[in-house]
Enzyme design. Structure first.
Site, mmCIF file in Angstrom:
data_model
loop_
_atom_site.group_PDB
_atom_site.id
_atom_site.type_symbol
_atom_site.label_atom_id
_atom_site.label_comp_id
_atom_site.label_asym_id
_atom_site.label_seq_id
_atom_site.Cartn_x
_atom_site.Cartn_y
_atom_site.Cartn_z
ATOM 1 C CE1 TYR A 155 -3.146 -2.958 0.362
ATOM 2 C CE2 TYR A 155 -3.435 -2.449 2.681
ATOM 3 C CZ TYR A 155 -3.728 -3.222 1.583
ATOM 4 O OH TYR A 155 -4.618 -4.256 1.720
ATOM 5 C CG ASN B 69 -7.060 -12.192 -1.725
ATOM 6 O OD1 ASN B 69 -8.224 -11.861 -1.894
ATOM 7 N ND2 ASN B 69 -6.112 -11.308 -1.442
ATOM 8 C CD GLN C 112 -7.128 -8.566 5.036
ATOM 9 O OE1 GLN C 112 -7.003 -7.693 4.203
ATOM 10 N NE2 GLN C 112 -6.405 -8.605 6.132
ATOM 11 C CG LEU D 292 -17.626 -0.142 5.203
ATOM 12 C CD1 LEU D 292 -17.225 1.240 5.713
ATOM 13 C CD2 LEU D 292 -18.835 -0.679 5.970
ATOM 14 C CB SER E 251 -15.114 0.619 -2.356
ATOM 15 O OG SER E 251 -14.029 -0.278 -2.393
HETATM 16 P P1 NAP Z 1 -14.065 -0.496 2.494
HETATM 17 O O1 NAP Z 1 -13.740 -0.609 3.937
HETATM 18 O O2 NAP Z 1 -15.162 -1.323 1.932
HETATM 19 O O3 NAP Z 1 -14.379 1.013 2.115
HETATM 20 C C1 NAP Z 1 -13.580 2.055 2.565
HETATM 21 C C2 NAP Z 1 -14.090 3.357 1.986
HETATM 22 O O4 NAP Z 1 -15.429 3.581 2.405
HETATM 23 C C3 NAP Z 1 -13.313 4.551 2.508
HETATM 24 O O5 NAP Z 1 -12.183 4.794 1.717
HETATM 25 C C4 NAP Z 1 -14.352 5.672 2.427
HETATM 26 O O6 NAP Z 1 -14.468 6.138 1.087
HETATM 27 C C5 NAP Z 1 -15.647 4.955 2.661
HETATM 28 N N1 NAP Z 1 -16.110 5.074 4.054
HETATM 29 C C6 NAP Z 1 -15.669 4.391 5.130
HETATM 30 N N2 NAP Z 1 -16.381 4.723 6.211
HETATM 31 C C7 NAP Z 1 -17.293 5.634 5.814
HETATM 32 C C8 NAP Z 1 -18.339 6.330 6.478
HETATM 33 N N3 NAP Z 1 -18.603 6.134 7.780
HETATM 34 N N4 NAP Z 1 -19.092 7.214 5.748
HETATM 35 C C9 NAP Z 1 -18.877 7.394 4.432
HETATM 36 N N5 NAP Z 1 -17.896 6.752 3.751
HETATM 37 C C10 NAP Z 1 -17.115 5.875 4.436
HETATM 38 O O7 NAP Z 1 -12.774 -0.799 1.595
HETATM 39 P P2 NAP Z 1 -11.228 -0.879 1.922
HETATM 40 O O8 NAP Z 1 -10.765 0.188 2.839
HETATM 41 O O9 NAP Z 1 -10.521 -0.980 0.612
HETATM 42 O O10 NAP Z 1 -11.106 -2.274 2.647
HETATM 43 C C11 NAP Z 1 -10.803 -2.387 4.020
HETATM 44 C C12 NAP Z 1 -9.389 -2.822 4.225
HETATM 45 O O11 NAP Z 1 -9.209 -4.154 3.744
HETATM 46 C C13 NAP Z 1 -8.337 -2.017 3.456
HETATM 47 O O12 NAP Z 1 -8.089 -0.768 4.011
HETATM 48 C C14 NAP Z 1 -7.177 -2.963 3.481
HETATM 49 O O13 NAP Z 1 -6.514 -2.871 4.734
HETATM 50 C C15 NAP Z 1 -7.865 -4.315 3.323
HETATM 51 N N6 NAP Z 1 -7.854 -4.837 1.949
HETATM 52 C C16 NAP Z 1 -7.272 -6.031 1.736
HETATM 53 C C17 NAP Z 1 -7.271 -6.614 0.494
HETATM 54 C C18 NAP Z 1 -6.629 -7.965 0.311
HETATM 55 O O14 NAP Z 1 -6.439 -8.407 -0.827
HETATM 56 N N7 NAP Z 1 -6.276 -8.621 1.385
HETATM 57 C C19 NAP Z 1 -7.895 -5.960 -0.587
HETATM 58 C C20 NAP Z 1 -8.510 -4.744 -0.350
HETATM 59 C C21 NAP Z 1 -8.489 -4.190 0.911
HETATM 60 P P3 NAP Z 1 -13.939 7.507 0.518
HETATM 61 O O15 NAP Z 1 -12.594 7.136 0.038
HETATM 62 O O16 NAP Z 1 -14.892 7.801 -0.569
HETATM 63 O O17 NAP Z 1 -13.890 8.517 1.631
#
Ligand code: NAP
Length: 308
Positions: free
Chosen positions: A51, A148, A173, A204, A206
């Site tokens: 990242y 994955n 994860q 969420l 994204s």
């Molecule tokens: P997510 O949690 O589904 O969505 C995060 C996004 O949702 C934030 O960037 C923000 O968007 C929005 N958000 C969060 N809380 C909010 C709220 N209360 N109100 C309004 N909008 C809100 O996606 P993610 O962050 O990509 O996934 C979570 C974590 O999983 C990552 O940070 C990473 O550590 C991990 N991950 C792992 C893999 C893997 O292959 N292992 C892949 C992807 C992610 P905005 O940017 O629009 O503000």
């Protein structure tokens, strides 16, 4: 905050995903998000060497500062971090080199949860587990996890760890949320069989499950789904149809779809912590507050019916 176990680690049911750090959040903004998370009682921080590449770990380590020993740091190895093709994968050589890079960037002497980001079909799992076991024995890593993996791959790894007497994965994860439920079929049952905790990613969708996107309207400027066509593809008619039904169901219980996104995940078997990402401090506070709802058995059945 309610806590759950991940092997020897204890984690709160809401963690912070840090993949926005070093990409959409600069160092100062990342620090504000981490501070808000600490204030809200978040103790699990999930990042990766890929990242930012490297910047997420750097910013996180700096922002945690004197709080490092109060939190659980989860990071990952295996994804590409630069153009050098030897800097990726799950070979014993790279596992041992990658961990030192992560420790240096995080500014810590140990990683609480070290996760293999993706399965590596070119390396026998025995080799990866053997290398990870050495890191645990050396005290560089407390626990190990996968990401994955399929259910079958989780079964295979558990069998190898038991047979060879090496460290075993305590976490998995996977992509899992109300709109993407494939992991329920094989991964969660495998986690249950072997006592792994699940850390769902994209919990969420994204941001689509936060209620901030409206069908037929352009995504608000600056949001993730406004960034490019790849992310915008989540804004499909099909997804919005389900989002509308979920919003109505949550509303009938005096809750929001954001509450439901957390409550539904936390009702799934083997669920350890929902590692939602954030770009703003107020999002973290909202997420921690949203995660207080626990579905009753009847509500879980109603949700099963609604999701089909
Ligand atoms: P997510 O949690 O589904 O969505 C995060 C996004 O949702 C934030 O960037 C923000 O968007 C929005 N958000 C969060 N809380 C909010 C709220 N209360 N109100 C309004 N909008 C809100 O996606 P993610 O962050 O990509 O996934 C979570 C974590 O999983 C990552 O940070 C990473 O550590 C991990 N991950 C792992 C893999 C893997 O292959 N292992 C892949 C992807 C992610 P905005 O940017 O629009 O503000």
């Amino acid at each position: 905050m309610e806590t759950r176990r991940l092997g020897s680690l204890e984690v709160g049911v809401v963690g912070l995903g840090c993949n926005n750090f070093g990409t959409r959040c600069d160092e100062a903004q990342s620090a504000k998000v981490v501070e808000a998370a600490l204030d809200a009682g978040v103790t699990l921080f999930d990042t990766s060497d890929s990242y930012g590449p490297g910047d997420s770990e750097r910013y996180l380590g700096k922002a945690l500062g004197k709080h490092r020993d109060e939190v659980v740091i989860a990071t990952k190895f295996g994804s590409p971090i630069d153009d050098d093709e030897t800097h990726r994968g799950a070979s014993a050589r790279w596992v041992k080199e990658a961990v030192d890079g992560s420790l240096r960037r995080l500014g810590t002497d140990h990683i609480d949860l070290y996760q293999q980001h993706f399965p590596d079909p070119t390396v026998p799992v025995e080799e990866t587990l053997g290398a990870l076991d050495e890191l645990v024995r050396a005290g560089k890593v407390r626990e190990i996890g996968n990401s994955n993996y399929s259910g079958e791959q989780i079964d295979e790894a558990a069998e190898i760890s038991a047979k060879q007497g090496v460290a075993s994965f305590v976490s998995a994860q996977n992509h899992l949320n109300l709109l993407e439920r494939g992991a329920l079929q094989d991964v969660l049952p495998a986690c249950e069989r072997h006592g792994l905790g699940q850390l769902p990613y994209f919990p969420l969708a994204s941001g689509l499950l936060t209620g901030k996107y409206t069908h037929g309207e352009s995504p608000p400027p600056g949001t993730r789904l406004a960034a490019n066509a790849y992310w915008a593809s989540l804004l499909s008619d099909e997804n919005f149809a389900l989002v509308e039904r979920l919003t109505a169901y949550a509303g009938s219980r005096d809750h929001t779809i954001l509450d439901l996104a957390f409550a539904w995940l936390l009702a799934q078997p083997a669920m350890a912590s929902v590692i939602a990402g954030a770009t703003k401090p107020e999002q973290v506070a909202a997420n921690v507050a949203a995660a207080e709802w626990r579905l009753t058995r009847d509500e879980v059945s109603e949700m099963d019916e609604l999701l089909g």
